[in-house]
Design a protein around this motif. Structure first.
Motif, PDB file in Angstrom:
ATOM      1  N   UNK A  74     -26.201 -32.689  -0.180  1.00  0.00           N
ATOM      2  CA  UNK A  74     -26.489 -31.367  -0.729  1.00  0.00           C
ATOM      3  C   UNK A  74     -27.801 -30.825  -0.165  1.00  0.00           C
TER       4      UNK A  74
ATOM      5  N   UNK B  83     -24.764 -38.356  -2.006  1.00  0.00           N
ATOM      6  CA  UNK B  83     -24.350 -37.051  -2.513  1.00  0.00           C
ATOM      7  C   UNK B  83     -25.516 -36.072  -2.541  1.00  0.00           C
ATOM      8  N   UNK B  84     -26.648 -36.538  -3.038  1.00  0.00           N
ATOM      9  CA  UNK B  84     -27.820 -35.679  -3.126  1.00  0.00           C
ATOM     10  C   UNK B  84     -28.322 -35.307  -1.734  1.00  0.00           C
TER      11      UNK B  84
ATOM     12  N   UNK C 143     -31.943 -40.630  -4.914  1.00  0.00           N
ATOM     13  CA  UNK C 143     -31.273 -39.923  -3.827  1.00  0.00           C
ATOM     14  C   UNK C 143     -30.131 -40.756  -3.301  1.00  0.00           C
TER      15      UNK C 143
END
Lengths: 269, 553
Positions: free
Chosen positions: A176, A172-173, A169
């Protein structure tokens, strides 16, 4: 009130222990003998109340203040005992971590110092409980916003989601994940080095060795009070909102309840 | 009397045997159940939480709060594609295979209570109201779904056979593998236009031959765990009109393959992402100039090489690198690089704009170059006067050539930076003034081909008389096929798409001998992430590598 607020600082783990210790000793010393206490407490109240209490009469307010200062003393004593016994209460270290925007943040100083904090643990690849926890947070945000208004919430409350899979993680993750649940400001997702995340999880008692076994827990509390309550991380956000409400209405450190050990609310199965 | 009893016993036994046999036959028959059209629609709902008819599917977690899109919590999230469910965070979803739900003696729950067997009526209640077959309230984590009657019927049709479906494309002695061949390119590649609809281009033909021969060779050596590989070649959509795409999608669904390999997904990334999510069919070794690897990640599609976004990043990285600093002669008059960005006004290139800072000077080019010739010339003259000396050219090859021509006409020879997916041979014919001034990022280079890989290719090539053209395409397809073989080998004989995907995710620095080492991971669907930068030697009509491998995160 100013004095009381400043005394709250002594409880913060960020201040060196020696200072804390002397502060504790003085407070205890002041609070313990009844004669001394009687002599000091009204002075404190004078600073806080427009109307000075009548001499010789113990008004209701005064009694409350007395109670509070007893509580305070009790709190300090317990902290002191814990310090002596070597089992410190939940103490969250000031770790450098990454938020979902990729900025490096100091956990204690930058994020949670003076706030009511709601913490849960997630990882973005998890499909079973994490979406449910994500939904709980969005709901909680809406609920708090309706109740207190956006500004107060941003000032006083912080929702934290700590990734327990920091290797996979990245910001960016996390970004999102947050946008998937339409999370608003006031919800910070954290990742960082595995070591730091592990330290944080262990400090808060949320650590599990196996990702799949991570339990859906939401931890609610305030650093300055060191009262942490564990609630179910799935299901309605109402109990969390209630607790936040209670904390908002009880300014630190004289909270209505001075619980040291984290109160266990078994998550609903 | 005893004889009679024995006879009766024998008769009974045989009768029983027949029964048992019949039972075996029926279950075996059920085991090979193919999905009906309705069941496939149901599968789509189960896997994605979206309705094939486009109607709304809503989920709510507790009755008081509002509802959420069903796609946030599709059934498959907890119950898995086989209905057995996965334990996570102390939540164990029950086994919802129809055979388990409808056991005649009911369901024993963990708390010791039992509830009667489900039937279609009660399962509907469980999905929509969150009530179990005994009327008990289900775990609050199970969302309550609101869907149309049609969708509910479709879903039910799927659920009542859940647990009996054969894994798509797997038989006792074969694995069906699909290959999507490159479709007709619409982007004005006149050289490729001679292939008419229904015919595959020579390039696709070469790739097809190569893959056929490679898999035949595997089959000759005993296949993969006693299964032969059966190939299905599917030409890409004829064009990108909704009708062709729908037809193409139908072909995909009818192909009933286990996985796709070495597939050209240029232009159909989105369609393939949706299709693979809905069907659970993975794509191993996909090719596209624009790999869809954004988060949330589509777990089923494994790309081999990085696309133009990462190639562009590599170019930008290269620009800041030592190359321009160490070669002062390269930068005329020791001046700093002053860059301008040309972006073609089409959905393929506009997203690349994000790669540049907002201060960068952008010029948007129209897709049709011929009309813009005159204005282009004026623009270039202005740019020349403003002493720009570096150009990022994010356009189709027709526009690239127009640019080079016009720039030469106004005596302006800046450094030209190109992501490699648009590299066409036409650029090698550029005016000599651009010698070693055109830089291209390429996701792979011939020196990635190692001895083993080349040897394998040569063997196949000799044995099966493969086409001598399009070697690069053939070699990359071969690399993808090698990757699939590795995935199948590590998964073993009990093949399911989920297992294959898990094993592909576990690949780290896997050597195909034809590409850079391939790594995938839980969040990584690009086998190699980065590019080389080469410059064009216009004198010898060749490329000169000017950088090492530039890894792009």
């Amino acid at each position: 009130m100013q004095d009381l607020l400043s005394s709250e600082k002594y409880l913060s783990p960020a201040i060196p222990y020696s200072m804390l210790f002397t502060a504790l000793l003085t407070t205890v010393f002041l609070a313990w003998p009844p004669s001394l206490r009687a002599a000091t407490v009204p002075a404190e109240i004078k600073a806080n109340h427009l109307m000075a209490p009548q001499e010789g009469k113990v008004t209701k307010e005064l009694q409350q203040q007395l109670d509070h200062s007893q509580h305070l003393a009790h709190l300090n004593r317990a902290a002191e005992e814990a310090h002596i016994m070597g089992n410190s209460p939940v103490s969250i270290p000031n770790l450098p971590l990454l938020n979902e925007l990729g900025q490096e943040v100091a956990l204690m100083e930058g994020l949670i110092r003076d706030k009511i904090v709601v913490i849960n643990t997630i990882y973005t690849r998890c499909t079973t409980v994490c979406p449910v926890m994500g939904v709980q947070y969005t709901r909680l945000q809406q609920m708090l916003k309706r109740r207190f208004g956006q500004e107060k919430i941003l000032k006083d409350v912080l929702l934290l989601s700590v990734s327990i899979d920091p290797v996979n993680d990245r910001p960016r993750q996390l970004r999102a994940f947050k946008s998937k649940f339409k999370g608003g400001p006031g919800w910070t997702l954290l990742t960082g080095s595995s070591a730091n995340i592990e330290k944080l999880l262990k400090a808060t008692g949320l650590f599990t060795a196996d990702l799949q076994e991570h339990t859906p827990i939401t931890l609610v509390g305030r650093v300055s009070q060191n009262t942490w309550t564990r609630l179910s991380g799935i299901g309605s956000p109402r109990p969390i909102a209630k607790l936040v409400d209670k904390l908002i209405n009880s300014p630190p450190p004289l909270a209505a309840t001075h619980m040291h050990a984290a109160k266990e609310d078994k998550p609903q199965q | 009397m005893t004889k009679f009893a024995a006879l009766v016993l024998i008769m009974l036994a045989s009768a029983l045997c027949v029964d048992v046999y019949a039972l075996v036959v029926t279950t075996a028959k059920e085991k090979t159940a193919e999905m009906s059209k309705q069941q496939r629609r149901g599968q789509l709902i189960y896997m994605t939480g979206r309705s094939p008819s486009g109607q709304d599917i809503q989920a709510r977690l507790n009755d008081k709060a509002g509802s959420l899109p069903g796609s946030l919590m599709p059934c498959v999230n907890c119950h898995q594609d086989d209905g057995k469910g996965t334990t996570e965070g102390g939540i164990s979803p029950p086994d919802i295979r129809w055979s388990s739900l409808t056991r005649p003696y009911g369901i024993n729950r963990k708390d010791g209570s039992t509830s009667p067997a489900y039937d279609k009526r009660t399962i509907k209640k469980a999905i929509s109201l969150g009530l179990g077959s005994g009327g008990q309230v289900l775990n609050p984590v199970m969302p309550r779904y609101q869907l149309s009657h049609q969708d509910m019927d479709d879903l039910l049709a799927f659920l009542t056979d859940l647990g009996n479906y054969r894994v798509s494309g797997i038989r006792e002695d074969s694995i069906r593998i699909g290959i999507i061949l490159g479709g007709v390119s619409l982007r004005g590649k006149s050289s490729d236009r001679q292939d008419t609809a229904g015919q595959v281009s020579p390039r696709s033909q070469a790739v097809k031959q190569l893959l056929e021969s490679y898999f035949r060779e595997i089959n000759l050596q005993g296949g993969i765990y006693q299964r032969e590989i059966e190939t299905v070649f599917i030409p890409g959509p004829e064009d990108f009109s909704p009708q062709s795409l729908a037809k193409f999608r139908q072909t995909l669904a009818d192909s009933q393959v286990f996985a796709f390999v070495a597939s050209a997904l240029g232009g159909i990334e989105k369609l393939m992402a949706d299709f693979s999510l809905a069907s659970g069919i993975p794509v191993i070794g996909a090719f596209s100039p624009r790999p869809a690897t954004d988060f949330p990640l589509n777990p089923n599609i494994f790309y081999l090489l990085s696309g133009q976004t990462r190639q562009l990043s590599a170019l930008q990285h290269f620009t800041q690198g030592p190359y321009f600093k160490q070669n002062p002669t390269q930068v005329s008059q020791q001046q700093k690089l002053k860059a301008v960005v040309f972006i073609e006004d089409s959905p393929e290139y506009i997203p690349l704009k994000q790669q540049f800072s907002t201060q960068a000077h952008h010029i948007i080019l129209r897709a049709a170059p011929a009309t813009a010739d005159k204005t282009l010339k004026e623009t270039l003259t202005t740019l020349k006067q403003q002493k720009y000396n570096q150009v990022y050219l994010l356009t189709s090859s027709a526009n690239q050539q127009a640019f080079i021509r016009q720039a030469n006409a106004v005596n302006w020879w800046p450094y030209v930076m190109l992501p490699g997916s648009q590299f066409g041979n036409a650029l090698l014919a550029s005016p000599l003034k651009f010698n070693e001034k055109i830089f291209i990022a390429l996701p792979n280079l011939p020196f990635d081909y190692k001895k083993g890989g080349i040897a394998l290719f040569q063997q196949l090539s000799q044995k099966y008389q493969l086409s001598p053209d399009y070697q690069n395409n053939q070699l990359l397809a071969l690399a993808a096929a090698i990757l699939l073989r590795q995935g199948l080998m590590t998964t073993g004989r009990e093949l399911t798409p989920t297992k294959l995907i898990a094993n592909m995710e576990g690949l780290y620095q896997f050597e195909t001998s034809l590409t850079r080492p391939i790594s995938y991971g839980p969040n990584r669907r690009l086998g190699t992430s980065g590019a080389y930068v080469v410059s064009l030697d216009l004198v010898n009509k060749t490329i000169i590598p000017v950088s090492n491998w530039l890894e792009v995160e």
